[in-house]
Design an enzyme around this catalytic site. Structure first.
Site, PDB file in Angstrom:
ATOM      1  N   CYS A 113       0.767  -1.185  -0.115  1.00 49.27           N
ATOM      2  CA  CYS A 113      -0.127   0.084   0.044  1.00 49.27           C
ATOM      3  C   CYS A 113       0.693   1.194   0.022  1.00 49.27           C
ATOM      4  CB  CYS A 113      -0.934  -0.097   1.050  1.00 49.27           C
ATOM      5  SG  CYS A 113      -2.256  -1.206   0.847  1.00 49.27           S
ATOM      6  N   HIS A 245      -3.265   7.638   1.859  1.00 48.71           N
ATOM      7  CA  HIS A 245      -3.382   6.245   1.512  1.00 48.71           C
ATOM      8  C   HIS A 245      -5.088   5.969   2.062  1.00 48.71           C
ATOM      9  CE1 HIS A 245      -3.828   2.063   0.608  1.00 48.71           C
ATOM     10  NE2 HIS A 245      -3.671   1.700   2.027  1.00 48.71           N
ATOM     11  N   ASN A 275     -10.027   0.224  -0.373  1.00 50.15           N
ATOM     12  CA  ASN A 275      -8.559   0.229  -0.374  1.00 50.15           C
ATOM     13  C   ASN A 275      -8.071  -0.455  -1.530  1.00 50.15           C
ATOM     14  OD1 ASN A 275      -5.722  -0.191   0.068  1.00 50.15           O
ATOM     15  ND2 ASN A 275      -5.959  -0.723   2.349  1.00 50.15           N
TER      16      ASN A 275
HETATM   17  C1  LIG Z   1     -10.488  -4.809   9.372  1.00 49.41           C
HETATM   18  C2  LIG Z   1     -11.509  -3.796  10.445  1.00 49.41           C
HETATM   19  C3  LIG Z   1     -12.419  -3.014   9.602  1.00 49.41           C
HETATM   20  C4  LIG Z   1     -12.116  -4.651  11.466  1.00 49.41           C
HETATM   21  O1  LIG Z   1     -12.613  -3.593  12.382  1.00 49.41           O
HETATM   22  P1  LIG Z   1     -12.454  -4.019  14.040  1.00 49.41           P
HETATM   23  O2  LIG Z   1     -13.152  -2.835  14.646  1.00 49.41           O
HETATM   24  O3  LIG Z   1     -10.921  -3.987  14.082  1.00 49.41           O
HETATM   25  O4  LIG Z   1     -13.136  -5.325  14.049  1.00 49.41           O
HETATM   26  P2  LIG Z   1     -12.539  -6.676  14.703  1.00 49.41           P
HETATM   27  O5  LIG Z   1     -11.658  -7.506  13.751  1.00 49.41           O
HETATM   28  O6  LIG Z   1     -11.966  -6.242  16.210  1.00 49.41           O
HETATM   29  O7  LIG Z   1     -13.926  -7.372  14.944  1.00 49.41           O
HETATM   30  C5  LIG Z   1     -15.005  -7.206  15.816  1.00 49.41           C
HETATM   31  C6  LIG Z   1     -16.240  -7.601  15.789  1.00 49.41           C
HETATM   32  O8  LIG Z   1     -16.759  -7.574  14.569  1.00 49.41           O
HETATM   33  C7  LIG Z   1     -17.046  -8.713  13.842  1.00 49.41           C
HETATM   34  N1  LIG Z   1     -16.642  -8.520  12.269  1.00 49.41           N
HETATM   35  C8  LIG Z   1     -15.649  -8.707  11.638  1.00 49.41           C
HETATM   36  N2  LIG Z   1     -15.863  -8.273  10.423  1.00 49.41           N
HETATM   37  C9  LIG Z   1     -17.226  -8.060  10.441  1.00 49.41           C
HETATM   38  C10 LIG Z   1     -18.139  -7.547   9.293  1.00 49.41           C
HETATM   39  N3  LIG Z   1     -17.559  -7.372   7.923  1.00 49.41           N
HETATM   40  N4  LIG Z   1     -19.406  -7.484   9.474  1.00 49.41           N
HETATM   41  C11 LIG Z   1     -19.883  -7.596  10.607  1.00 49.41           C
HETATM   42  N5  LIG Z   1     -19.136  -7.750  11.517  1.00 49.41           N
HETATM   43  C12 LIG Z   1     -17.773  -8.094  11.601  1.00 49.41           C
HETATM   44  C13 LIG Z   1     -15.825  -9.712  14.310  1.00 49.41           C
HETATM   45  O9  LIG Z   1     -16.478 -10.940  14.213  1.00 49.41           O
HETATM   46  C14 LIG Z   1     -16.061  -9.242  15.948  1.00 49.41           C
HETATM   47  O10 LIG Z   1     -17.277  -9.996  16.435  1.00 49.41           O
HETATM   48  P3  LIG Z   1     -16.946 -10.445  17.863  1.00 49.41           P
HETATM   49  O11 LIG Z   1     -16.638  -9.079  18.631  1.00 49.41           O
HETATM   50  O12 LIG Z   1     -18.346 -10.866  18.313  1.00 49.41           O
HETATM   51  O13 LIG Z   1     -15.566 -11.252  18.204  1.00 49.41           O
HETATM   52  C15 LIG Z   1     -10.244  -2.924  11.206  1.00 49.41           C
HETATM   53  O14 LIG Z   1      -9.659  -3.487  12.055  1.00 49.41           O
HETATM   54  C16 LIG Z   1      -9.497  -2.192  10.235  1.00 49.41           C
HETATM   55  O15 LIG Z   1      -9.782  -1.454   9.219  1.00 49.41           O
HETATM   56  N6  LIG Z   1      -8.021  -2.476  10.577  1.00 49.41           N
HETATM   57  C17 LIG Z   1      -7.040  -1.925   9.510  1.00 49.41           C
HETATM   58  C18 LIG Z   1      -6.847  -2.655   8.304  1.00 49.41           C
HETATM   59  C19 LIG Z   1      -6.134  -1.990   7.210  1.00 49.41           C
HETATM   60  O16 LIG Z   1      -6.439  -0.880   6.942  1.00 49.41           O
HETATM   61  N7  LIG Z   1      -5.493  -2.737   6.349  1.00 49.41           N
HETATM   62  C20 LIG Z   1      -4.817  -2.258   5.267  1.00 49.41           C
HETATM   63  C21 LIG Z   1      -3.544  -1.297   5.729  1.00 49.41           C
HETATM   64  S1  LIG Z   1      -2.802  -0.829   4.452  1.00 49.41           S
END
Ligand SMILES: CC(C)(COP(=O)(O)OP(=O)(O)OC[C@H]1O[C@@H](n2cnc3c(N)ncnc32)[C@H](O)[C@@H]1OP(=O)(O)O)[C@@H](O)C(=O)NCCC(=O)NCCS
Length: 318
Positions: A113, A245, A275
């Site tokens: 990225c 980004h 993204n």
């Molecule tokens: C991926 C992302 C959106 C997930 O959000 P989050 O708040 O961290 O969510 P978590 O992974 O902690 O999960 C929280 C809950 O939501 C649930 N969940 C995950 N994806 C889900 C979806 N698409 N829809 C609904 N629920 C979802 C999980 O299962 C979890 O449930 P639980 O609490 O019952 O276990 C977030 O972590 C993120 O954006 N991270 C950065 C990723 C990124 O930018 N990567 C590229 C870098 S270049």
């Protein structure tokens, strides 16, 4: 003394759409959850047979037109991508052939990225060093090809697209400074494990520890912003635009807060394309240049964080 300056921008998003409503039918999720957590409404998906170099070609032609140049005027073609058309030739060489030119160096650069910032910095060095007058710098991806559409914590993020700039020699900067970093110690947090040398070409889907990546990204971007401002002896208030980004709206908001910048001065396009990795900064830049938000002479900061980990920033006078 010569510098490099952006003289043209271009962008291209393939026609196919994948909306949050579409994802609701594929995985256990909701539009509300996705938008709240990521800021994304829709992604563009390349058609079967449509490759990264095809997307790059559209964006490149636009950037060349905007700069008033022909492909034959280019001294170098650089493509930042994690999703090349094939193992070799490079996507840059394939793009060069599609542009109908030959002779100038063309190569790919892989920093996931952060790829566009790394490629911009590389092109800047070739121009400052006097070896190139006009360089085509492209970020292009078909991330849909490496997305696991059963992994709901991951597949909601990624989209396909391409963005391009022409960097040209100039008496004044232009690209004022670039700052690049990497730390290869955190592979397990964000990776596509498969590869030819590991003799494993089956495992080619993105794996991510979203929450951990989020934390590292916010902290790291805080540091790179400080580094860039301190290096140039400028204050936050001198910046006209942040062109980040487009990974996650909450990561972008954290950087804007750090810079004490109103979101009115942050270019956000991720709602419309998700993204797109190396393509996301030049796509966002192109949108804001074309709609007249970013004007000649304004000071912009771009920053990126990605797999590797890699991270970088560029301070640019438009
Ligand atoms: C991926 C992302 C959106 C997930 O959000 P989050 O708040 O961290 O969510 P978590 O992974 O902690 O999960 C929280 C809950 O939501 C649930 N969940 C995950 N994806 C889900 C979806 N698409 N829809 C609904 N629920 C979802 C999980 O299962 C979890 O449930 P639980 O609490 O019952 O276990 C977030 O972590 C993120 O954006 N991270 C950065 C990723 C990124 O930018 N990567 C590229 C870098 S270049």
């Amino acid at each position: 003394m010569s510098f490099s300056r952006i003289t043209g921008t271009g962008g291209y998003l393939p026609e196919g759409l994948l909306t949050n409503a579409d994802l609701e039918k594929m995985i256990d999720t909701t539009d509300e959850w996705i938008f709240d957590r990521t800021g994304i409404r829709v992604r563009h998906i390349a058609a079967p047979g449509e490759t990264t170099s095809d997307l790059a070609l559209h964006a490149s032609r636009q950037a060349l037109d905007a700069a008033g140049l022909r492909a034959a005027d280019l001294d170098m073609i650089l493509v930042a991508t994690t999703t090349p058309d094939q193992i070799f030739p490079s996507t840059a060489c394939l793009l060069q052939a599609k542009l109908g030119v030959g002779g100038c160096p063309a190569f790919d650069l892989q920093a996931v990225c952060s790829g566009f910032v790394f490629a911009l910095a590389t092109a800047d060095q070739f121009i400052r060093g006097g070896q190139c007058r006009h360089v085509l710098v492209v970020g292009a991806e078909t991330l849909s090809r490496i997305t696991d559409y059963t992994d709901r914590g991951n597949c909601i993020l990624w989209g396909d697209g391409a963005g391009a700039v022409i960097l040209s020699r100039s008496d004044e900067p232009g690209v004022i400074s670039t700052h690049l970093h990497a730390d290869g110690a955190h592979r397990a947090l964000l990776e596509v494990p498969g590869g030819v040398s590991r003799n494993d070409v089956a495992d080619t889907k993105i794996r991510m520890e979203g929450r951990a990546v989020f934390r590292v990204a916010v902290n790291t971007l805080d540091q790179i912003v400080d580094e860039t401002l301190a290096h140039n002896g400028i204050s936050k208030s001198e910046l006209d635009w942040l062109v980040p980004h487009q990974a996650n709206i909450r990561i972008i908001q954290a950087t804007a807060k750090k810079l004490a910048m109103s979101m009115d001065h942050v270019v956000v396009t991720m709602d419309t394309h998700g993204n797109t990795s190396a393509a996301s900064i030049p796509l966002a830049l192109d949108v804001a240049v074309r709609d007249g938000r970013i004007k000649p002479g304004e000071l912009i900061l771009t920053e990126a964080f990605g797999g590797g980990f890699t991270w970088g920033a560029a301070l640019i006078r438009m």
